[in-house]
Design an enzyme around this catalytic site. Structure first.
Site, PDB file in Angstrom:
ATOM      1  N   ASP A 114      12.901  34.476  24.283  1.00  0.00           N
ATOM      2  CA  ASP A 114      12.223  33.627  25.850  1.00  0.00           C
ATOM      3  C   ASP A 114      13.241  32.696  27.381  1.00  0.00           C
ATOM      4  O   ASP A 114      13.983  32.382  25.637  1.00  0.00           O
ATOM      5  CB  ASP A 114      11.224  32.657  25.432  1.00  0.00           C
ATOM      6  CG  ASP A 114      10.390  32.159  26.760  1.00  0.00           C
ATOM      7  OD1 ASP A 114      10.748  32.285  27.897  1.00  0.00           O
ATOM      8  OD2 ASP A 114      10.056  31.312  26.611  1.00  0.00           O
ATOM      9  N   VAL A 115      13.758  33.324  28.025  1.00  0.00           N
ATOM     10  CA  VAL A 115      14.315  33.277  28.613  1.00  0.00           C
ATOM     11  C   VAL A 115      14.425  31.151  29.150  1.00  0.00           C
ATOM     12  O   VAL A 115      15.058  31.242  28.719  1.00  0.00           O
ATOM     13  CB  VAL A 115      14.652  34.176  30.392  1.00  0.00           C
ATOM     14  CG1 VAL A 115      15.423  33.566  31.153  1.00  0.00           C
ATOM     15  CG2 VAL A 115      15.049  35.246  29.874  1.00  0.00           C
ATOM     16  N   ASP A 116      13.227  31.311  29.392  1.00  0.00           N
ATOM     17  CA  ASP A 116      12.799  29.591  29.585  1.00  0.00           C
ATOM     18  C   ASP A 116      12.913  29.155  28.177  1.00  0.00           C
ATOM     19  O   ASP A 116      13.894  27.989  28.464  1.00  0.00           O
ATOM     20  CB  ASP A 116      11.583  29.170  29.613  1.00  0.00           C
ATOM     21  CG  ASP A 116      11.067  28.460  31.347  1.00  0.00           C
ATOM     22  OD1 ASP A 116      12.020  27.314  31.407  1.00  0.00           O
ATOM     23  OD2 ASP A 116      10.085  28.176  31.399  1.00  0.00           O
ATOM     24  N   ASP A 117      12.703  29.465  27.327  1.00  0.00           N
ATOM     25  CA  ASP A 117      13.241  28.833  25.706  1.00  0.00           C
ATOM     26  C   ASP A 117      15.013  28.247  25.909  1.00  0.00           C
ATOM     27  O   ASP A 117      15.222  27.429  25.747  1.00  0.00           O
ATOM     28  CB  ASP A 117      12.353  29.362  23.834  1.00  0.00           C
ATOM     29  CG  ASP A 117      10.936  28.317  24.745  1.00  0.00           C
ATOM     30  OD1 ASP A 117      10.366  27.078  24.082  1.00  0.00           O
ATOM     31  OD2 ASP A 117      10.495  29.603  25.467  1.00  0.00           O
TER      32      ASP A 117
ATOM     33  N   ARG B 183      14.759  26.624  35.509  1.00  0.00           N
ATOM     34  CA  ARG B 183      15.614  27.535  34.643  1.00  0.00           C
ATOM     35  C   ARG B 183      16.956  27.312  34.186  1.00  0.00           C
ATOM     36  O   ARG B 183      17.354  27.059  33.806  1.00  0.00           O
ATOM     37  CB  ARG B 183      14.473  26.995  33.638  1.00  0.00           C
ATOM     38  CG  ARG B 183      14.569  25.871  32.496  1.00  0.00           C
ATOM     39  CD  ARG B 183      13.474  24.412  32.506  1.00  0.00           C
ATOM     40  NE  ARG B 183      12.549  25.495  32.710  1.00  0.00           N
ATOM     41  CZ  ARG B 183      10.860  24.574  33.393  1.00  0.00           C
ATOM     42  NH1 ARG B 183      11.478  24.141  34.599  1.00  0.00           N
ATOM     43  NH2 ARG B 183       9.920  25.380  33.084  1.00  0.00           N
TER      44      ARG B 183
END
Length: 651
Positions: free
Chosen positions: A389-392, A463
């Site tokens: 996951d890019v956000d994580d 982010r």
């Protein structure tokens, strides 16, 4: 209110006491191996589906079902049905599933809560007007014919990436849900249903007499065109060559089993449940290792407390650990911080736990669009290697860099490389894929939820900009500038940004303002000033902020009937990021947070604070109300004691 009067109102040590209490409370929630994980709650849909899954398989745990029944009855709405979030409106699909589940559990259809639900369903057109996934559930139990479901031939699995209807043009969650579902649709199994439970009383028109299950409303002319295609394909699909049909099923099974892990397919409930039903349909024994693993993954989603049980849609340990660690780090920073050996030991343990879970040797589905890119991301869950996951990854990267940039150097650089490689052509970032934005696919009959894709979003993109800006590599500036141009174009007319993965405009605006700050956008830039005006305009008289999930459905952005700790933290963090620390708005927000904290150092809120699919599936992260207020209070203190008053980090 001046800082002096603010201090007088709260007491000289109120902020510090609130930080110390919250820091200790969050620290107590850390697991021995270093990670944090909080409950992740959705609506009635998933617990109800789990009940029906046990009846499909005839693997009924009576005690568990009774406790799920307690949960489902408690969250029934005043309108007689079940909402998709706290205080939400009636949702026919969630209500049909909840009613069916409660009847399967053994509730008397003539009990008051069942009569109210049934009346509400019939008043709104009957179960025939429920969404596609609900009609699939009904078809599995023989309550509706398979004609009630849009045409989705398993042969889709054979289409190449460039084909319009290829599964590779769909989002990760769609791909993993659809693959086993296509096998189920091809084989058309029927639930064992040992108690012979049926819900024909929920239909205004008997299912056999419904002439058109797919009748809109259509969101565009594409919807009408695809409806025509569905009609055209129905008589053709049964006559496709058997050899092609069986090959497609084999390809689907291969796709699934390559991605199976202890976390289940995709580590999300719908895909996991479909795999369990698929194996049973294919005749795989329950004691086969594949079936055992798939079943256990579902059991790991259960939450039991206070005599109730519900099923989570997935688990969020990497996300929770990243955000908790950032909160603990903020509290430990600054001249008055608590950067004690104990705190740093706890954070290093979290960093070690995270490093072990970085995905370095699996090229997941994202590699379809970036075949030369090395892996380097983190998944949201304990184990989901095909779907980082890019956000994580951006959040974890920021935390590791803050804890110890030297010890974590290799992990950070691999994350940086992967994040840069995942940028879409428009400058933004999606959550799991690159350029996953073939919008017309959201108008096929199967996609009545409108969430088949994973296009770039402002919150995820912000982010990534924050992470890359925090690292400060000069050669990354073109990537950052492209991301900033995307964010500038995405600003709403009122000055806010839409928050795809959190509720909602407050979340999006917080995410973007933090990114703009660390990326060096001046605080007097016109888009920053518009965002500040909007945030201050939606502050509540008590000093807090709140937003209703109904803002995803057209309600006024940034408004709710009460203030909430999570969204107050987001709003104040956003304002502090752009130089507004000493304003009345932020000071009142701090007062709200300090006064809303309980004697154990924690906060409480019931409303949902995130979204899976707008208008279809919402989420309540139980950890948000703990780590975000701690971050905001600590940031306020740290800025007040620093020489520059400048926020160093993009979070």
């Amino acid at each position: 209110m001046s800082e002096t009067s603010f201090r007088q109102k709260l007491g000289a040590t109120a902020i510090e006491q609130a930080i110390e209490g919250s820091h200790a409370a969050l620290g107590r929630r850390q697991n021995d191996d270093g990670h944090w994980v909080f409950e992740l709650e959705a609506d009635a849909t998933i617990p109800a589906e789990y009940v029906l899954l046990e009846h499909f398989l005839d693997r009924i745990d009576a005690d568990r079902q009774q406790k799920i029944g307690v949960y489902l009855r408690r969250i029934q709405g005043d309108h007689g049905g079940w909402p998709l979030y706290q205080d939400g409106g009636f949702d026919i699909s969630a209500t049909v599933k909840a009613y069916f589940a409660l009847k399967a559990i053994g509730d008397d259809p003539e009990a008051l809560h069942m009569r109210r639900a049934r009346a509400a369903i019939l008043q709104r057109g009957g179960a025939e007007r429920s969404n596609v996934f609900t009609r699939i559930q009904l078809a599995l139990f023989g309550e509706v014919p398979w004609d009630a479901v849009p045409v989705m031939p398993v042969e889709l699995m054979l289409l190449p990436r460039k084909a319009f209807f290829s599964v590779w043009n769909m989002s990760y969650w769609s791909r993993t849900v659809i693959a086993p579902l296509l096998v189920l649709s091809a084989r058309k199994p029927k639930a064992i249903n040992p108690q012979n439970v049926h819900v024909q009383e929920l239909f205004k028109t008997p299912p056999a007499h419904v002439k058109d299950w797919i009748r809109g409303p259509y969101r565009s002319i594409w919807g009408r065109a695809f409806k025509g295609l569905d009609t055209l394909l129905r008589p053709i699909v049964p006559h496709l060559p058997k050899v092609t049909h069986e090959k497609a099923i084999a390809v689907a099974i291969s796709f699934i089993e390559e991605r199976l892990s202890a976390g289940g397919l995709g580590a999300i409930y719908p895909a996991m449940a479909n795999v369990v039903m698929m194996y049973r349909t294919l005749g795989v024994p329950d004691d086969d290792p594949r079936a055992v693993q798939a079943w256990q993954a579902l059991q790991d989603l259960m939450v039991e407390k206070d005599g109730e049980i519900y099923c989570q849609p997935c688990v969020s340990p990497v996300w929770d650990t990243g955000l908790s660690g950032l909160a603990m780090m903020e509290a430990a920073s600054g001249p008055k911080g608590t950067k004690t050996p104990e705190t740093m030991k706890a954070l290093r343990k979290a960093a070690a736990w995270l490093r072990e879970r970085q995905i370095l040797d699996v090229k997941g589905d994202w590699a379809i669009n970036a075949p030369s890119l090395r892996p380097g991301g983190w998944a949201f869950q304990y184990e989901n290697d095909y779907y980082p996951d890019v956000d994580d990854t951006a959040v974890v990267g920021m935390l590791l860099q803050r804890i110890d940039p030297e010890e974590n150097h290799e992990a950070i650089e691999r994350a940086r490389e992967w994040i840069i490689g995942m940028q879409s052509s428009n400058g933004g970032w999606g959550a799991f894929d690159i350029d996953n934005d073939l919008e017309a696919l959201n108008h096929i009959p199967f996609s009545d939820h409108g969430a088949l894709l994973d296009p770039p979003t402002a919150d995820v993109s912000a982010r990534c900009v924050s992470f890359l800006s925090q690292l400060g590599h000069p050669e990354d500036r073109p990537v950052i500038e492209k991301g900033l141009a995307y964010l500038r174009a995405e600003q709403e007319k009122n000055g806010s940004w839409f928050g795809r993965w959190g509720t909602n405009y407050i979340y999006g605006t917080w995410s973007v303002l933090c990114a703009l700050n660390i990326a060096g956008v001046p605080h007097d830039d016109a888009m920053v000033k518009r965002a500040v005006r909007w945030l201050e305009s939606v502050q509540n008289p008590d000093g807090g902020w709140g937003e209703d999930c109904a803002s995803y459905e057209g309600a006024e952005p940034g408004r709710y009937k009460e203030s909430l700790p999570t969204q107050t933290a987001w709003a104040t963090l956003a304002l502090m990021a752009v130089g507004r620390r000493d304003t009345e708005a932020v000071e009142k927000g701090m007062a709200y947070l300090a006064q809303a904290q309980d004697e154990h150092g924690e906060w409480h809120e019931e409303p949902y604070n995130a979204v899976g699919f707008p208008k279809v599936f919402y989420l309540r992260y139980h950890g948000y109300k703990q780590f975000f207020p701690l971050t905001a209070l600590s940031r306020y203190r740290n800025l007040g004691t620093s020489n520059s008053g400048h926020v160093e980090y993009g979070f």
